[in-house]
Scaffold this motif. Structure first.
Motif, PDB file in Angstrom:
ATOM      1  N   THR A   1       0.821  -1.214   0.000  1.00  0.00           N
ATOM      2  CA  THR A   1       0.000   0.000   0.000  1.00  0.00           C
ATOM      3  C   THR A   1       0.856   1.265   0.000  1.00  0.00           C
ATOM      4  O   THR A   1       0.355   2.346  -0.317  1.00  0.00           O
ATOM      5  CB  THR A   1      -0.940   0.036   1.214  1.00  0.00           C
ATOM      6  N   HIS A   2       2.135   1.129   0.335  1.00  0.00           N
ATOM      7  CA  HIS A   2       3.013   2.301   0.389  1.00  0.00           C
ATOM      8  C   HIS A   2       3.951   2.388  -0.817  1.00  0.00           C
ATOM      9  O   HIS A   2       4.739   3.332  -0.912  1.00  0.00           O
ATOM     10  CB  HIS A   2       3.826   2.293   1.685  1.00  0.00           C
ATOM     11  N   ALA A   3       3.867   1.421  -1.722  1.00  0.00           N
ATOM     12  CA  ALA A   3       4.629   1.451  -2.978  1.00  0.00           C
ATOM     13  C   ALA A   3       6.113   1.725  -2.749  1.00  0.00           C
ATOM     14  O   ALA A   3       6.712   2.583  -3.398  1.00  0.00           O
ATOM     15  CB  ALA A   3       4.027   2.500  -3.924  1.00  0.00           C
ATOM     16  N   TRP A   4       6.703   0.990  -1.804  1.00  0.00           N
ATOM     17  CA  TRP A   4       8.134   1.154  -1.558  1.00  0.00           C
ATOM     18  C   TRP A   4       8.930   0.773  -2.802  1.00  0.00           C
ATOM     19  O   TRP A   4       8.634  -0.206  -3.482  1.00  0.00           O
ATOM     20  CB  TRP A   4       8.567   0.294  -0.381  1.00  0.00           C
TER      21      TRP A   4
ATOM     22  N   ASN B   1      16.857  -3.349  -2.016  1.00  0.00           N
ATOM     23  CA  ASN B   1      17.099  -3.566  -3.442  1.00  0.00           C
ATOM     24  C   ASN B   1      17.751  -2.315  -4.032  1.00  0.00           C
ATOM     25  O   ASN B   1      17.099  -1.273  -4.167  1.00  0.00           O
ATOM     26  CB  ASN B   1      15.776  -3.857  -4.153  1.00  0.00           C
ATOM     27  N   LEU B   2      19.028  -2.410  -4.384  1.00  0.00           N
ATOM     28  CA  LEU B   2      19.733  -1.291  -4.999  1.00  0.00           C
ATOM     29  C   LEU B   2      19.686  -1.344  -6.519  1.00  0.00           C
ATOM     30  O   LEU B   2      20.326  -0.526  -7.184  1.00  0.00           O
ATOM     31  CB  LEU B   2      21.190  -1.263  -4.519  1.00  0.00           C
ATOM     32  N   HIS B   3      18.909  -2.298  -7.063  1.00  0.00           N
ATOM     33  CA  HIS B   3      18.768  -2.436  -8.520  1.00  0.00           C
ATOM     34  C   HIS B   3      17.290  -2.574  -8.905  1.00  0.00           C
ATOM     35  O   HIS B   3      16.892  -3.585  -9.500  1.00  0.00           O
ATOM     36  CB  HIS B   3      19.562  -3.633  -9.034  1.00  0.00           C
TER      37      HIS B   3
ATOM     38  N   GLY C   1      15.051   8.714   0.486  1.00  0.00           N
ATOM     39  CA  GLY C   1      13.828   7.937   0.295  1.00  0.00           C
ATOM     40  C   GLY C   1      13.970   6.527   0.838  1.00  0.00           C
ATOM     41  O   GLY C   1      13.043   5.994   1.469  1.00  0.00           O
ATOM     42  N   LEU C   2      15.116   5.909   0.606  1.00  0.00           N
ATOM     43  CA  LEU C   2      15.383   4.577   1.147  1.00  0.00           C
ATOM     44  C   LEU C   2      15.380   4.609   2.671  1.00  0.00           C
ATOM     45  O   LEU C   2      14.807   3.719   3.321  1.00  0.00           O
ATOM     46  CB  LEU C   2      16.732   4.082   0.622  1.00  0.00           C
TER      47      LEU C   2
ATOM     48  N   MET D   1      24.448   4.692   6.286  1.00  0.00           N
ATOM     49  CA  MET D   1      23.145   5.222   6.685  1.00  0.00           C
ATOM     50  C   MET D   1      22.379   4.211   7.520  1.00  0.00           C
ATOM     51  O   MET D   1      21.794   4.537   8.561  1.00  0.00           O
ATOM     52  CB  MET D   1      22.341   5.621   5.439  1.00  0.00           C
ATOM     53  N   LEU D   2      22.385   2.949   7.074  1.00  0.00           N
ATOM     54  CA  LEU D   2      21.691   1.896   7.814  1.00  0.00           C
ATOM     55  C   LEU D   2      22.302   1.711   9.196  1.00  0.00           C
ATOM     56  O   LEU D   2      21.583   1.563  10.195  1.00  0.00           O
ATOM     57  CB  LEU D   2      21.753   0.591   7.021  1.00  0.00           C
TER      58      LEU D   2
END
Length: 282
Positions: A16-19, A38-40, A69-70, A118-119
């Motif tokens: 529902t959030h279209a990640w 997913n970086l690709h 965004g990620l 970042m993670l």
């Protein structure tokens, strides 16, 4: 909420959030919920493994990643999970890992080190119980010769993370046939050495059965595979051994066959007699 029900609810929430970058999976190798990165999203990879399930796979670079965004997708995912988990359990109990995997090789993205940092920052702001048990890099190992990737894996190690390094072949010809990778196996093993030096590393191996000229051939060939891995017995954490269970999108000739459980078990037993820790997944 039980883990499988939690996964189904998370999958519905994600849809529902279209990640674009973050996706939940129920992982048989992680043995539970895995939060994929997913970086690709452009479905590009530098290898074309025969058993790959990515539709529309092509060769090409990683796109530019919207890191903010990620980060927001990951923040929303972890926040939602924390709200759903029963008070007697923790997120660490329910989510096995955050895994760099996706539709292509994560380390070919020039932003991989930045995104891993970042993670790390995001997780360090949370308590140990309020984050997944592991951070993992699922990789074909093709970029492990580069200093910036090795530096990133040192950070992964500091997070208590793991590398899952692909070895599907016992010789050069099998690497071409299974991975469509035109490099010698000895060079691939040098990259495994580089991984072991900087981070806890498991070898992951798909045991593949394919029909060639009317004959069923199973790869990797055990003799060559053992010869390649024996020098690393004390360096790797172990071997993740699995068969192919989902339809391939790259098997244009229709040669893939289901690998019998007895073959997988025999393969695992031989590796164990050689002193390897083996986890077997059907």
């Amino acid at each position: 909420m039980e883990s499988l029900a939690l996964f189904e609810a998370l999958k519905a929430f994600a849809s529902t959030h279209a990640w674009r970058y973050v996706y939940p999976v129920w992982s048989r190798r992680a043995q539970g919920i895995s939060i994929g990165i997913n970086l690709h999203p452009n479905h590009c990879c530098n290898w074309h493994c025969l058993y790959c399930q990515v539709a529309g796979l092509q060769r090409g670079p990683s796109p530019v990643i919207d890191v903010s965004g990620l980060q927001q997708e990951l923040t929303d995912c972890l926040h939602w999970l924390s709200q759903q988990i029963h008070p007697t359990r923790t997120l660490r109990d329910c989510v096995q890992d955050i895994a760099f995997a996706g539709d292509g090789e994560p380390t070919t993205s020039p932003q991989f080190p930045e995104i891993l940092a970042m993670l790390a920052n995001l997780l360090q702001q949370r308590s140990a119980d309020d984050r997944p048990a592991y951070v993992r890099l699922i990789t074909n190992g093709s970029q492990l010769q580069y200093a910036h990737v090795q530096h990133a894996l040192k950070l992964l190690h500091a997070l208590g993370g793991e590398v899952w390094f692909k070895v599907d072949a016992g010789n050069d010809a099998e690497m071409r046939a299974i991975n469509d990778a035109r490099l010698p196996l000895w060079l691939h093993m040098q990259r495994l050495q580089a991984s072991c030096m900087v981070c806890n590393t498991w070898v992951q191996t798909a045991v593949v059965s394919r029909k060639v000229n009317g004959e069923i051939i199973t790869t990797p060939s055990l003799t060559g595979y053992l010869q390649a891995l024996l020098p690393f017995k004390q360096q790797i954490k172990g071997i993740l051994l699995y068969g192919i269970t989902r339809p391939s999108q790259q098997d244009n000739l229709g040669c893939l066959q289901a690998t019998p459980a007895v073959v997988l078990e025999q393969f695992a037993e031989i590796l164990r007699t050689q002193g390897f820790c083996v986890r077997l997944f059907f």
